[in-house]
Scaffold this motif. Structure first.
Motif, PDB file in Angstrom:
ATOM      1  N   ALA A   1       0.860  -0.927  -0.292  1.00 23.74           N
ATOM      2  CA  ALA A   1      -0.016  -0.105  -0.132  1.00 23.74           C
ATOM      3  C   ALA A   1       0.682   1.139  -0.242  1.00 23.74           C
ATOM      4  CB  ALA A   1      -0.819  -0.022   1.206  1.00 23.74           C
ATOM      5  N   TYR A   2       0.285   2.488  -0.807  1.00 21.29           N
ATOM      6  CA  TYR A   2       1.436   3.190  -0.856  1.00 21.29           C
ATOM      7  C   TYR A   2       1.292   4.213   0.463  1.00 21.29           C
ATOM      8  CZ  TYR A   2       1.032   3.500  -5.328  1.00 21.29           C
ATOM      9  OH  TYR A   2       0.948   2.969  -7.244  1.00 21.29           O
ATOM     10  N   TYR A   3       2.368   4.939   1.492  1.00 23.34           N
ATOM     11  CA  TYR A   3       2.288   5.534   2.260  1.00 23.34           C
ATOM     12  C   TYR A   3       1.887   6.677   2.345  1.00 23.34           C
ATOM     13  CZ  TYR A   3       7.357   6.044   0.997  1.00 23.34           C
ATOM     14  OH  TYR A   3       8.622   5.852   0.907  1.00 23.34           O
TER      15      TYR A   3
ATOM     16  N   GLN B   1       4.486   9.048  -0.829  1.00 24.87           N
ATOM     17  CA  GLN B   1       4.200   9.104  -1.576  1.00 24.87           C
ATOM     18  C   GLN B   1       3.369   9.214  -2.884  1.00 24.87           C
ATOM     19  OE1 GLN B   1       4.629   4.492  -1.345  1.00 24.87           O
ATOM     20  NE2 GLN B   1       6.376   4.177  -2.689  1.00 24.87           N
ATOM     21  N   ILE B   2       1.754   8.821  -1.716  1.00 23.52           N
ATOM     22  CA  ILE B   2       0.698   9.280  -2.428  1.00 23.52           C
ATOM     23  C   ILE B   2       0.949  11.217  -2.523  1.00 23.52           C
ATOM     24  CG2 ILE B   2      -2.123  10.144  -1.850  1.00 23.52           C
ATOM     25  CD1 ILE B   2      -1.913   7.335  -0.171  1.00 23.52           C
ATOM     26  N   LEU B   3       1.276  11.293  -1.361  1.00 23.90           N
ATOM     27  CA  LEU B   3       1.372  12.873  -2.404  1.00 23.90           C
ATOM     28  C   LEU B   3       2.380  13.561  -3.215  1.00 23.90           C
ATOM     29  CD1 LEU B   3       1.324  16.390  -0.664  1.00 23.90           C
ATOM     30  CD2 LEU B   3       3.290  15.368   0.428  1.00 23.90           C
TER      31      LEU B   3
ATOM     32  N   CYS C   1      -5.096  15.258   3.027  1.00 24.39           N
ATOM     33  CA  CYS C   1      -5.258  13.945   1.807  1.00 24.39           C
ATOM     34  C   CYS C   1      -4.421  12.829   1.573  1.00 24.39           C
ATOM     35  CB  CYS C   1      -5.677  14.192   0.184  1.00 24.39           C
ATOM     36  SG  CYS C   1      -6.398  12.783  -0.695  1.00 24.39           S
ATOM     37  N   ALA C   2      -2.943  13.181   1.721  1.00 25.32           N
ATOM     38  CA  ALA C   2      -2.644  11.529   1.411  1.00 25.32           C
ATOM     39  C   ALA C   2      -1.912  11.036   3.190  1.00 25.32           C
ATOM     40  CB  ALA C   2      -1.159  12.598   1.214  1.00 25.32           C
TER      41      ALA C   2
ATOM     42  N   GLY D   1      -4.330   3.493   2.234  1.00 23.50           N
ATOM     43  CA  GLY D   1      -2.457   3.366   0.845  1.00 23.50           C
ATOM     44  C   GLY D   1      -3.460   3.325  -0.669  1.00 23.50           C
ATOM     45  N   ASP D   2      -4.595   3.558  -0.945  1.00 26.09           N
ATOM     46  CA  ASP D   2      -5.394   3.181  -1.907  1.00 26.09           C
ATOM     47  C   ASP D   2      -5.251   4.592  -2.820  1.00 26.09           C
ATOM     48  OD1 ASP D   2      -7.089   2.680  -4.428  1.00 26.09           O
ATOM     49  OD2 ASP D   2      -8.752   1.533  -2.852  1.00 26.09           O
ATOM     50  N   MET D   3      -4.699   4.897  -3.897  1.00 24.88           N
ATOM     51  CA  MET D   3      -3.703   5.572  -4.504  1.00 24.88           C
ATOM     52  C   MET D   3      -5.419   5.869  -5.374  1.00 24.88           C
ATOM     53  SD  MET D   3      -1.655   8.024  -5.185  1.00 24.88           S
ATOM     54  CE  MET D   3      -2.886   9.361  -5.972  1.00 24.88           C
ATOM     55  N   ARG D   4      -6.344   5.448  -6.219  1.00 23.11           N
ATOM     56  CA  ARG D   4      -7.670   5.417  -6.400  1.00 23.11           C
ATOM     57  C   ARG D   4      -8.324   6.212  -5.603  1.00 23.11           C
ATOM     58  NH1 ARG D   4      -8.632  -0.454  -9.628  1.00 23.11           N
ATOM     59  NH2 ARG D   4      -9.321  -0.352  -6.903  1.00 23.11           N
TER      60      ARG D   4
END
Length: 502
Positions: free
Chosen positions: A285-287, A290-292, A315-316, A324-327
């Motif tokens: 999962a993205y942390y 990474q999302i930012l 949000c991130a 950790g879901d980018m969508r």
């Protein structure tokens, strides 16, 4: 000014020498640095201090992290006009789940592993299988699509025969066994496939069991996305798929993509016994960072600033903590834009004044806060993002905080402000002082000390505060049981509490 000159007379020759040295340095073709002040001292230097190369160099620190550089580029853009339909369309498209980004970041290591596996298969002309798993929204399909293109480009440049590529989404199959007909159609395009699905599997097995008549038969990359569909419907099909890579003359590079992380544990023993155990590549999962970074990369394609950096960070942080879901992060950002749209529509309707009112308004000089509000309304702010997040994630804690009476919510805000200085706990008396300050600044009549103690007990029963033991109520120690971010998240959508928490 003579008095000043006399009082500093001792330093005058030194100043003259420095100026002459500076002039000489400018004339000299060799850049010889003089003893300038440090960048930190230059910040607080007098306005008459000469500008120097050290100050310029400090703003271009080569050691600055890529995320920081990205943030600087992100902030430096002009704001957008959300009332412009074309700009709004471009923003929503950039943040749409179906829009493939120009660059795929934060999955370089996973892509490298898959690409190296495929390269080895092509170079050795050897079949192999690989299982890609991870939670939804972790970039599996997007990364494999990128690897597919990289593999084809590499084969062309390296002088290898380019592999045939077959991409299948398993949810689109009428029957699970139809996947063998699709593979056979790609492997032997001239062969007529009859209606029997069993025949398609047998034809493939026969095809890969015999030495090909013609040399130079192409390798075939088979990408089966949404492999979970086959797991739930027909496990025999799953086993037969991986077994295609075990035949002596098989030319298959099979990559299965699924959300089921435990498939390897459930099916690997069986696949291992069949001698077709795949290599497993897991997408974690993205942390938060990474999302930012991914959100910033998408928004950097636009020529204007759409979202405040603090709003993106909120949000991130929340999406990373939840799944950790980018969508999901993209959907939250689009929802925040819709919140901004609704706010603009409301402000436009409220501004439909009569002619007399308009004339009166035009005569007034706007105050600085009004100007700031007008400037900030053109971007997605922290409060817009908080509302969008609350719509997406409805946790029991957030629901509880949002359903509290106003004074209980003010007490929680008071606790948040009180503990921001690094304090872990405080007395009810200290909490009461913080509470009274908020009520006084907001012109809200406060409750009495006895009622405040009662409120603290209620919040303790609800698991939001923790109360210690003491003979006197005002001496009882109080601590927060919930994260400050949850309180901020729950109350940011209300302007009063947003001001309280600033």
């Amino acid at each position: 000014m003579p008095a000043i000159a006399r009082s500093n007379g001792d330093s005058t020759p030194q100043k003259r020498r420095l100026r002459s040295d500076a002039a000489a340095a400018r004339e000299s073709p060799v850049s010889t640095p003089v003893n300038w002040k440090s960048p930190r001292r230059c910040i607080t230097a007098s306005p008459n201090s000469p500008s120097n190369g050290t100050e310029r160099g400090s703003s271009e620190n080569p050691k600055k992290s890529p995320v920081k550089k990205l943030s600087d580029r992100f902030i430096s853009k002009p704001k957008w006009n959300p009332r412009d339909a074309e700009q709004m369309r471009a923003v929503k498209e950039a943040l749409h789940v179906s829009t493939a980004p120009s660059t795929i970041v934060c999955r370089e290591e996973e892509q490298r592993r898959v690409l190296e596996f495929c390269k080895a298969c092509v170079e050795q002309e050897k079949a192999g299988s690989l299982y890609v798993c991870g939670c939804p929204g972790t970039g599996k399909s997007l990364s494999i699509e990128k690897v597919k293109q990289l593999l084809v480009d590499w084969a062309k440049e390296a002088g290898h025969q380019q592999p045939d590529v077959l991409s299948i989404n398993c949810t689109s199959l009428t029957k699970t066994s139809d996947i063998f007909s699709k593979i056979l159609g790609k492997a032997q395009p001239r062969k007529k496939v009859n209606g029997s699905t069993t025949s398609a599997l047998q034809d493939l097995q026969n095809f890969y069991s015999k030495k090909p008549q013609s040399s130079g038969l192409k390798m075939m990359l088979i990408i089966a996305d949404e492999l979970d569909y086959l797991i739930t419907k027909d496990r025999a099909v799953l086993h037969d798929l991986f077994m295609l890579t075990t035949f002596p003359f098989s030319r298959c590079i099979f990559i299965g993509i699924a959300n089921a992380i435990d498939l390897a544990d459930r099916f690997l023993p069986r696949l291992q016994s069949l001698n077709c155990k795949p290599i497993v590549v897991t997408f974690r999962a993205y942390y938060k960072d990474q999302i930012l970074k991914i959100l910033q990369e998408r928004l950097m394609a636009l020529p204007y600033t759409v979202v405040q950096l603090q709003a993106l960070e909120l949000c991130a942080r929340k999406v990373a903590a939840a799944s950790g879901d980018m969508r999901k992060a993209l959907c939250v950002c689009r929802s925040a834009i819709e919140v901004l749209e609704a706010e603009l529509r409301e402000s436009d309707s409220n501004f439909n004044l009569s002619t007399v009112e308009k004339a009166f308004v035009e005569q007034q000089t706007p105050t600085v806060p009004d100007i700031l509000i007008k400037q900030e309304i053109d971007v997605v702010r922290l409060d817009h993002m908080a509302v969008a997040l609350s719509k997406t994630y409805k946790s029991p804690i957030v629901d509880t905080i949002q359903s509290l009476p106003q004074h209980q919510q003010i007490v929680l805000c008071s606790a948040v402000k009180l503990f921001r200085g690094g304090k872990k706990d405080a007395t009810i008396g200290e909490l009461n002082k913080s509470y009274m300050d908020i009520c006084k600044s907001s012109l809200i009549p406060p409750v009495g000390s006895m009622e405040l103690s009662s409120i603290c007990r209620v919040l303790n029963d609800q698991g939001l505060l923790k109360l210690g033991q003491s003979r006197e109520d005002k001496s009882r120690r109080v601590t927060l049981r919930v994260d400050e971010a949850d309180i901020t998240f729950a109350l940011q959508g209300i302007r009063f509490f947003r001001n309280c928490l600033q």
